[in-house]
Design a protein around this motif. Structure first.
Motif, short mmCIF file in Angstrom:
data_model
loop_
_atom_site.label_atom_id
_atom_site.label_comp_id
_atom_site.label_asym_id
_atom_site.label_seq_id
_atom_site.Cartn_x
_atom_site.Cartn_y
_atom_site.Cartn_z
N CYS A 1 4.88 10.41 -0.19
CA CYS A 1 4.50 9.04 -0.57
C CYS A 1 5.12 8.11 0.48
CB CYS A 1 5.03 8.73 -1.96
SG CYS A 1 4.69 7.07 -2.57
N ASN A 2 4.28 7.35 1.17
CA ASN A 2 4.77 6.52 2.28
C ASN A 2 4.24 5.10 2.20
OD1 ASN A 2 6.06 8.66 4.14
ND2 ASN A 2 4.04 9.50 3.70
N SER A 3 5.01 4.20 2.77
CA SER A 3 4.58 2.80 2.85
C SER A 3 5.22 2.15 4.06
CB SER A 3 5.00 2.06 1.59
OG SER A 3 4.69 0.68 1.69
N SER A 4 4.65 1.06 4.51
CA SER A 4 5.25 0.28 5.58
C SER A 4 6.27 -0.71 5.02
CB SER A 4 4.18 -0.47 6.37
OG SER A 4 3.44 -1.30 5.49
N SER A 5 6.28 -0.85 3.70
CA SER A 5 7.19 -1.79 3.04
C SER A 5 8.41 -1.07 2.52
CB SER A 5 6.49 -2.48 1.87
OG SER A 5 5.33 -3.15 2.28
N VAL A 6 9.46 -1.82 2.31
CA VAL A 6 10.68 -1.27 1.73
C VAL A 6 10.56 -1.34 0.20
CG1 VAL A 6 13.18 -1.58 1.48
CG2 VAL A 6 12.07 -1.98 3.70
N PHE A 7 10.91 -0.24 -0.44
CA PHE A 7 10.85 -0.19 -1.90
C PHE A 7 12.21 -0.56 -2.48
CE2 PHE A 7 7.02 1.79 -1.21
CZ PHE A 7 7.07 3.10 -0.77
N SER A 8 12.22 -1.29 -3.58
CA SER A 8 13.47 -1.46 -4.30
C SER A 8 13.70 -0.28 -5.24
CB SER A 8 13.48 -2.77 -5.07
OG SER A 8 12.40 -2.82 -5.97
N SER A 9 12.62 0.35 -5.66
CA SER A 9 12.73 1.55 -6.48
C SER A 9 11.40 2.28 -6.42
CB SER A 9 13.07 1.21 -7.93
OG SER A 9 12.02 0.45 -8.52
N LEU A 10 11.44 3.57 -6.69
CA LEU A 10 10.22 4.36 -6.65
C LEU A 10 10.25 5.35 -7.80
CD1 LEU A 10 8.26 5.65 -3.71
CD2 LEU A 10 8.94 7.32 -5.44
N TYR B 1 -0.19 14.04 -9.46
CA TYR B 1 1.14 13.49 -9.21
C TYR B 1 0.99 12.12 -8.55
CZ TYR B 1 3.10 17.92 -10.54
OH TYR B 1 3.45 19.04 -11.27
N LEU B 2 1.61 11.14 -9.16
CA LEU B 2 1.47 9.75 -8.73
C LEU B 2 2.83 9.18 -8.37
CD1 LEU B 2 -0.77 8.77 -11.72
CD2 LEU B 2 -1.53 8.56 -9.36
N CYS B 3 2.91 8.53 -7.22
CA CYS B 3 4.11 7.76 -6.94
C CYS B 3 3.81 6.29 -7.26
CB CYS B 3 4.59 7.93 -5.51
SG CYS B 3 3.49 7.33 -4.22
N ALA B 4 4.83 5.57 -7.64
CA ALA B 4 4.69 4.16 -8.00
C ALA B 4 5.93 3.43 -7.55
CB ALA B 4 4.50 4.02 -9.51
N ALA B 5 5.75 2.24 -7.02
CA ALA B 5 6.90 1.55 -6.45
C ALA B 5 6.85 0.06 -6.72
CB ALA B 5 6.96 1.79 -4.94
N ARG B 6 8.04 -0.49 -6.78
CA ARG B 6 8.22 -1.94 -6.83
C ARG B 6 8.88 -2.31 -5.51
NH1 ARG B 6 12.09 -5.67 -8.69
NH2 ARG B 6 13.59 -4.02 -9.09
N ASN B 7 8.24 -3.21 -4.75
CA ASN B 7 8.81 -3.46 -3.42
C ASN B 7 9.82 -4.59 -3.48
OD1 ASN B 7 6.59 -5.19 -3.90
ND2 ASN B 7 6.53 -5.72 -1.73
N SER B 8 10.71 -4.56 -2.52
CA SER B 8 11.78 -5.56 -2.45
C SER B 8 11.18 -6.94 -2.32
CB SER B 8 12.67 -5.30 -1.23
OG SER B 8 13.28 -4.05 -1.32
N GLY B 9 11.62 -7.84 -3.15
CA GLY B 9 11.16 -9.21 -3.09
C GLY B 9 9.87 -9.44 -3.85
N LEU C 1 0.84 -1.17 0.00
CA LEU C 1 0.00 0.00 0.00
C LEU C 1 0.88 1.23 0.00
CD1 LEU C 1 -2.98 0.83 0.19
CD2 LEU C 1 -2.68 0.98 2.66
N LEU C 2 0.64 2.12 -0.97
CA LEU C 2 1.35 3.38 -1.04
C LEU C 2 0.38 4.49 -0.66
CD1 LEU C 2 3.34 3.10 -4.38
CD2 LEU C 2 4.27 3.17 -2.10
N GLU C 3 0.74 5.25 0.35
CA GLU C 3 -0.14 6.32 0.79
C GLU C 3 0.45 7.66 0.37
OE1 GLU C 3 -1.83 4.03 4.76
OE2 GLU C 3 -1.16 6.10 4.88
#
Lengths: 114, 113
Positions: B23-32, B87-95, B3-5
């Protein structure tokens, strides 16, 4: 310039109709995606294809199917349209292996289901 | 699903003001990535950040990736009406899947002349 072209900017369909949304990209990208965009919900991934004839479900695949017979073309199919599928549909493509690479989007297809 | 807030959801400011979008998340991003979408158009990439603590500048836009790679910010200096958009943030999370990019809900910015 990379160009992603969506066949229809605006469509109006009736409940129960079969709907085809076409997307063509001209940069020889392996990966293609279909998102829907709704106010307050952002972009949600419906399906993606990492190569010809390959497809994987995204987060909201229910009620949709896809077809990728040629590398440049990725089609989204609504077998029996329903009113809750009224939305903006965005197609995107990306070069294979470019996991931090840019998604190139089309201009969107705004579908209204009556 | 990660979830990206994004905050704020809406922002209306006068030309010349500064602003920051988060842009915040509880998960670690590999890239944003940050995208901007203008009315009637698809989103267009502004920047990709990969390294924790990374700062990138694009004219009046400054992008920062948090040290822990769980958050990012976009700061616009002296906003102009041409900055108006979603404005949109987008992320791929680690793993996570290499193919799947998760988008935030967006910040709708209006810059009034």
């Amino acid at each position: 310039d990379v160009k992603v072209t969506q066949s229809s900017r605006y469509l109006v369909k009736r409940t129960g109709e079969k709907v085809f949304l076409e997307c063509v990209q001209d940069m020889d990208h392996e990966n293609m995606f279909w998102y829907r965009q709704d106010p307050g919900l952002g972009l949600r991934l419906i399906y993606f294809s990492y190569d010809v004839k390959m497809k994987e479900k995204g987060d909201i695949p229910e009620g949709y199917s896809v077809s990728r017979e040629k590398k440049e073309r990725f089609s989204l199919i609504l077998e029996s349209a329903s009113t809750n599928q009224t939305s903006m549909y965005l197609c995107a493509s990306r070069r294979a292996g470019a996991y931090t690479g840019e998604l190139f989007f089309g201009e969107g297809s705004r579908l209204t289901v009556l | 699903t990660q979830l990206l807030e994004q905050s704020p959801q809406f922002l209306s400011i006068q030309e010349g003001e500064n602003l920051t979008v988060y842009c915040n998340s509880s998960s670690v991003f590999s890239s944003l990535q940050w995208y901007r979408q203008e009315p009637g158009e698809g989103p267009v990439l502004l920047v990709t950040v990969v390294t924790g603590g990374e700062v990138k500048k694009l004219k009046r836009l400054t992008f920062q990736f948090g040290d822990a790679r769980k958050d990012s910010s976009l700061h616009i200096t002296a906003a102009q009406p041409g900055d108006t958009g979603l404005y949109l943030c987008a992320a791929r999370n680690s793993g996570g899947s290499n193919y799947k990019l998760t988008f935030g809900k967006g910040t709708l910015l209006t810059v009034n002349p």
